[in-house]
Write an enzyme that holds these catalytic residues in place. Structure first.
Site, PDB file in Angstrom:
ATOM      1  N   LEU A   1       0.852  -1.395   0.096  1.00 41.19           N
ATOM      2  CA  LEU A   1      -0.097  -0.121  -0.194  1.00 41.19           C
ATOM      3  C   LEU A   1       0.855   1.189   0.040  1.00 41.19           C
ATOM      4  O   LEU A   1       1.715   1.404   0.645  1.00 41.19           O
ATOM      5  CB  LEU A   1      -0.990  -0.088   1.089  1.00 41.19           C
TER       6      LEU A   1
ATOM      7  N   LEU B   1      -7.643   5.020   6.779  1.00 43.15           N
ATOM      8  CA  LEU B   1      -7.354   3.547   6.829  1.00 43.15           C
ATOM      9  C   LEU B   1      -5.933   3.394   6.335  1.00 43.15           C
ATOM     10  O   LEU B   1      -5.377   3.692   5.295  1.00 43.15           O
ATOM     11  CB  LEU B   1      -8.436   2.991   5.420  1.00 43.15           C
ATOM     12  N   ASP B   2      -5.528   2.557   6.954  1.00 43.71           N
ATOM     13  CA  ASP B   2      -3.989   1.880   6.754  1.00 43.71           C
ATOM     14  C   ASP B   2      -2.809   3.035   6.871  1.00 43.71           C
ATOM     15  O   ASP B   2      -1.994   3.080   6.274  1.00 43.71           O
ATOM     16  CB  ASP B   2      -3.912   1.041   5.613  1.00 43.71           C
ATOM     17  N   GLU B   3      -3.173   4.074   7.638  1.00 40.02           N
ATOM     18  CA  GLU B   3      -2.293   5.153   7.570  1.00 40.02           C
ATOM     19  C   GLU B   3      -1.877   5.466   9.210  1.00 40.02           C
ATOM     20  O   GLU B   3      -1.214   6.386   9.474  1.00 40.02           O
ATOM     21  CB  GLU B   3      -2.752   6.418   7.236  1.00 40.02           C
TER      22      GLU B   3
END
Length: 281
Positions: A193, A224-226
């Site tokens: 990602l 999200l995903d950070e």
């Protein structure tokens, strides 16, 4: 009594001497100390482990420490070594991370209590039964997401859960749950990602001929995903590896990196500041 103490505050002279002197006056012996200064934000971080030979209680320590903390604008927390945190596991259909965590837990590698497993599918029920851990199947759809999260939160409160691990839980956690467990939800994902986002990252990576694949464990935030990164690792691949090979290698990394992240959290070696994680090794 043995305490682990985590501190962060604006950087200034005298912090270490003040804290260590306070511990000495309370009959404590420091067996571990590490500190770090973030130069950009001028913020001081410290982690200590102290042993107290007298009958000092945690409440007595906290009451005394409160008197010196305001001088340095300290944010701090103290934890007794004997306090074993309670960890809930959320999982969907992929069970490799779940098996790995439960195996490490069963062998004593992870000093944690796992009071329950929650899943939006029933596939993992047999795994939970193998390890004698209560399993709760709570399906999640777009129409039932709010109701499902209410059930999840009720169970987490009932079992007095301290933190959550998303062991390949393929649902987005809402702000409601995040607010209940700030910096206490750990997730795992592949390190592709955002270059290889989507449902089949390894297929996309294979088509691009990548030479390194990886995995990242991090705390969950609304972005999200950070969230703040706890642990990462990579392994090399080549044109000789198939998609199946990449998936297998990636899953191995996911297990290892998630377990490392969980262990660091359990041992209270992480501190979050401005979406960055300070990790004491």
């Amino acid at each position: 009594m043995k305490l682990t103490i985590l501190i962060n505050c604006p950087d200034q002279a005298g912090i270490i001497s003040t804290v260590t002197n306070f511990i000495h006056t309370k009959g404590g012996n420091i067996v571990y100390i590490d500190q770090y200064v973030d130069k950009e934000s001028a913020t001081f971080f410290m982690r200590l482990e102290s042993e107290f030979s007298n009958a000092l209680t945690l409440n007595e320590f906290n009451s005394g420490f409160k008197t010196l903390a305001p001088t340095y604008q300290m944010k701090w927390e103290a934890h007794k070594e004997v306090t074993v945190p309670k960890m809930a596991i959320f999982v969907s259909k992929y069970d490799h991370c779940l098996y790995d965590l439960l195996s490490r837990y069963s062998s004593g590698e992870l000093d944690v209590d796992i009071p329950l497993i929650i899943s939006n599918h029933d596939k993992a029920k047999n795994i939970a039964n193998q390890f004698n851990i209560p399993f709760y199947h709570i399906p999640v759809t777009k129409a039932t997401k709010i109701e499902a999260e209410e059930k999840q939160l009720a169970l987490l409160a009932e079992y007095k859960v301290d933190f959550i691990v998303l062991a390949r839980y393929m649902q987005i956690v809402s702000q409601t749950v995040i607010d209940q467990y700030p910096n206490k939800i750990i997730n795992i994902h592949h390190s592709f990602l955002p270059a290889f986002a989507g449902a089949k990252p390894y297929h996309a990576a294979y088509k691009r001929g990548v030479k390194i694949i990886g995995a990242t464990s991090h705390y969950v935030t609304a972005d999200l995903d950070e969230g703040p990164i706890i642990e990462q690792d990579v392994t090399t691949v080549s044109h000789t590896h198939s998609i199946k090979d990449l998936i297998a290698k990636g899953r191995d990394l996911e297990k290892i990196v998630l377990a490392r992240g969980v262990k660091l959290h359990i041992e209270r070696k992480t501190m979050v500041f401005n979406n960055k994680t300070i990790v004491f090794i």
